[in-house]
Scaffold this motif. Sequence first.
Motif, mmCIF file in Angstrom:
data_model
loop_
_atom_site.group_PDB
_atom_site.id
_atom_site.type_symbol
_atom_site.label_atom_id
_atom_site.label_comp_id
_atom_site.label_asym_id
_atom_site.label_seq_id
_atom_site.Cartn_x
_atom_site.Cartn_y
_atom_site.Cartn_z
ATOM 1 N N ASP A 93 0.824 -1.203 0.000
ATOM 2 C CA ASP A 93 0.000 0.000 0.000
ATOM 3 C C ASP A 93 0.863 1.260 0.000
ATOM 4 O O ASP A 93 0.561 2.237 -0.687
ATOM 5 C CB ASP A 93 -0.935 0.015 1.212
ATOM 6 C CG ASP A 93 -1.970 -1.090 1.153
ATOM 7 O OD1 ASP A 93 -2.260 -1.584 0.042
ATOM 8 O OD2 ASP A 93 -2.484 -1.468 2.221
ATOM 9 N N ILE A 94 1.934 1.229 0.785
ATOM 10 C CA ILE A 94 2.853 2.367 0.825
ATOM 11 C C ILE A 94 3.520 2.553 -0.531
ATOM 12 O O ILE A 94 3.627 3.673 -1.038
ATOM 13 C CB ILE A 94 3.903 2.177 1.940
ATOM 14 C CG1 ILE A 94 3.213 2.202 3.305
ATOM 15 C CG2 ILE A 94 4.983 3.253 1.860
ATOM 16 C CD1 ILE A 94 4.104 1.826 4.453
ATOM 17 N N LEU A 95 3.957 1.470 -1.136
ATOM 18 C CA LEU A 95 4.606 1.538 -2.441
ATOM 19 C C LEU A 95 3.659 2.121 -3.487
ATOM 20 O O LEU A 95 4.045 2.973 -4.296
ATOM 21 C CB LEU A 95 5.088 0.157 -2.863
ATOM 22 C CG LEU A 95 5.801 0.063 -4.202
ATOM 23 C CD1 LEU A 95 7.051 0.923 -4.199
ATOM 24 C CD2 LEU A 95 6.143 -1.386 -4.507
ATOM 25 N N CYS A 96 2.417 1.714 -3.457
ATOM 26 C CA CYS A 96 1.425 2.233 -4.389
ATOM 27 C C CYS A 96 1.238 3.738 -4.197
ATOM 28 O O CYS A 96 1.170 4.494 -5.171
ATOM 29 C CB CYS A 96 0.102 1.492 -4.198
ATOM 30 S SG CYS A 96 -1.159 1.950 -5.388
ATOM 31 N N GLN A 97 1.196 4.194 -2.953
ATOM 32 C CA GLN A 97 1.057 5.620 -2.671
ATOM 33 C C GLN A 97 2.271 6.395 -3.173
ATOM 34 O O GLN A 97 2.129 7.483 -3.748
ATOM 35 C CB GLN A 97 0.885 5.858 -1.170
ATOM 36 C CG GLN A 97 -0.452 5.447 -0.653
ATOM 37 C CD GLN A 97 -0.597 5.710 0.835
ATOM 38 O OE1 GLN A 97 0.309 6.201 1.504
ATOM 39 N NE2 GLN A 97 -1.762 5.381 1.369
ATOM 40 N N ILE A 98 3.461 5.839 -2.968
ATOM 41 C CA ILE A 98 4.681 6.509 -3.412
ATOM 42 C C ILE A 98 4.696 6.634 -4.930
ATOM 43 O O ILE A 98 5.018 7.696 -5.468
ATOM 44 C CB ILE A 98 5.922 5.759 -2.896
ATOM 45 C CG1 ILE A 98 6.051 5.961 -1.386
ATOM 46 C CG2 ILE A 98 7.185 6.221 -3.608
ATOM 47 C CD1 ILE A 98 7.137 5.122 -0.732
ATOM 48 N N ILE A 99 4.343 5.580 -5.619
ATOM 49 C CA ILE A 99 4.313 5.626 -7.086
ATOM 50 C C ILE A 99 3.285 6.653 -7.559
ATOM 51 O O ILE A 99 3.542 7.413 -8.491
ATOM 52 C CB ILE A 99 4.047 4.230 -7.671
ATOM 53 C CG1 ILE A 99 5.274 3.342 -7.440
ATOM 54 C CG2 ILE A 99 3.717 4.300 -9.151
ATOM 55 C CD1 ILE A 99 5.080 1.887 -7.784
ATOM 56 N N ASP A 100 2.134 6.712 -6.908
ATOM 57 C CA ASP A 100 1.119 7.710 -7.269
ATOM 58 C C ASP A 100 1.614 9.131 -7.017
ATOM 59 O O ASP A 100 1.294 10.054 -7.766
ATOM 60 C CB ASP A 100 -0.177 7.476 -6.502
ATOM 61 C CG ASP A 100 -0.939 6.252 -6.969
ATOM 62 O OD1 ASP A 100 -0.634 5.750 -8.076
ATOM 63 O OD2 ASP A 100 -1.836 5.799 -6.238
ATOM 64 N N MET A 101 2.389 9.332 -5.953
ATOM 65 C CA MET A 101 2.898 10.662 -5.623
ATOM 66 C C MET A 101 3.973 11.125 -6.605
ATOM 67 O O MET A 101 4.008 12.287 -6.988
ATOM 68 C CB MET A 101 3.480 10.662 -4.199
ATOM 69 C CG MET A 101 2.451 10.525 -3.121
ATOM 70 S SD MET A 101 3.162 10.249 -1.505
ATOM 71 C CE MET A 101 3.891 11.815 -1.166
ATOM 72 N N ILE A 102 4.844 10.205 -7.004
ATOM 73 C CA ILE A 102 5.984 10.567 -7.847
ATOM 74 C C ILE A 102 5.626 10.577 -9.326
ATOM 75 O O ILE A 102 6.162 11.371 -10.091
ATOM 76 C CB ILE A 102 7.166 9.609 -7.585
ATOM 77 C CG1 ILE A 102 7.646 9.802 -6.155
ATOM 78 C CG2 ILE A 102 8.303 9.861 -8.564
ATOM 79 C CD1 ILE A 102 8.732 8.862 -5.746
ATOM 80 N N PRO B 219 6.360 8.274 -11.763
ATOM 81 C CA PRO B 219 7.601 8.037 -12.516
ATOM 82 C C PRO B 219 7.312 7.759 -13.990
ATOM 83 O O PRO B 219 6.211 7.346 -14.353
ATOM 84 C CB PRO B 219 8.207 6.813 -11.842
ATOM 85 C CG PRO B 219 7.053 6.106 -11.230
ATOM 86 C CD PRO B 219 6.062 7.172 -10.848
ATOM 87 N N GLU B 220 8.334 7.993 -14.825
ATOM 88 C CA GLU B 220 8.194 7.714 -16.257
ATOM 89 C C GLU B 220 7.918 6.233 -16.493
ATOM 90 O O GLU B 220 7.148 5.866 -17.368
ATOM 91 C CB GLU B 220 9.465 8.128 -16.996
ATOM 92 C CG GLU B 220 9.658 9.627 -17.060
ATOM 93 C CD GLU B 220 10.928 10.009 -17.796
ATOM 94 O OE1 GLU B 220 11.416 9.202 -18.610
ATOM 95 O OE2 GLU B 220 11.424 11.120 -17.553
ATOM 96 N N ASN B 221 8.569 5.376 -15.709
ATOM 97 C CA ASN B 221 8.392 3.935 -15.805
ATOM 98 C C ASN B 221 7.953 3.443 -14.423
ATOM 99 O O ASN B 221 8.662 3.648 -13.440
ATOM 100 C CB ASN B 221 9.706 3.266 -16.218
ATOM 101 C CG ASN B 221 9.559 1.784 -16.448
ATOM 102 O OD1 ASN B 221 8.712 1.122 -15.850
ATOM 103 N ND2 ASN B 221 10.390 1.243 -17.302
ATOM 104 N N GLU B 222 6.805 2.803 -14.322
ATOM 105 C CA GLU B 222 6.287 2.367 -13.019
ATOM 106 C C GLU B 222 7.059 1.195 -12.412
ATOM 107 O O GLU B 222 6.798 0.809 -11.279
ATOM 108 C CB GLU B 222 4.804 2.030 -13.124
ATOM 109 C CG GLU B 222 3.939 3.254 -13.303
ATOM 110 C CD GLU B 222 2.472 2.956 -13.067
ATOM 111 O OE1 GLU B 222 2.134 1.853 -12.617
ATOM 112 O OE2 GLU B 222 1.671 3.859 -13.343
#
Length: 58
Positions: A13-22, A24-27
């Motif tokens: 869940d934390i990783l998903c939130q971080i990816i949503d916040m950043i 990134p060009e490549n997930e």
Amino acid sequence: MECMAQELVLFEDILCQIIDMICPENENYITLRDLKGCKLSGSVFNILFNLNKFSNGL
């Protein structure tokens, strides 16, 4: 978090939130370029390294 009587949060869940916040060009990975281009990178580091600030934000 368990020792501080906080509700446990799954890493996924934390990783998903971080990816949503950043956004990134490549997930599949986050680069320094992604972090530098993100206005929320400070919050990402608080999530990863500062448990007190992270748990207060929940």
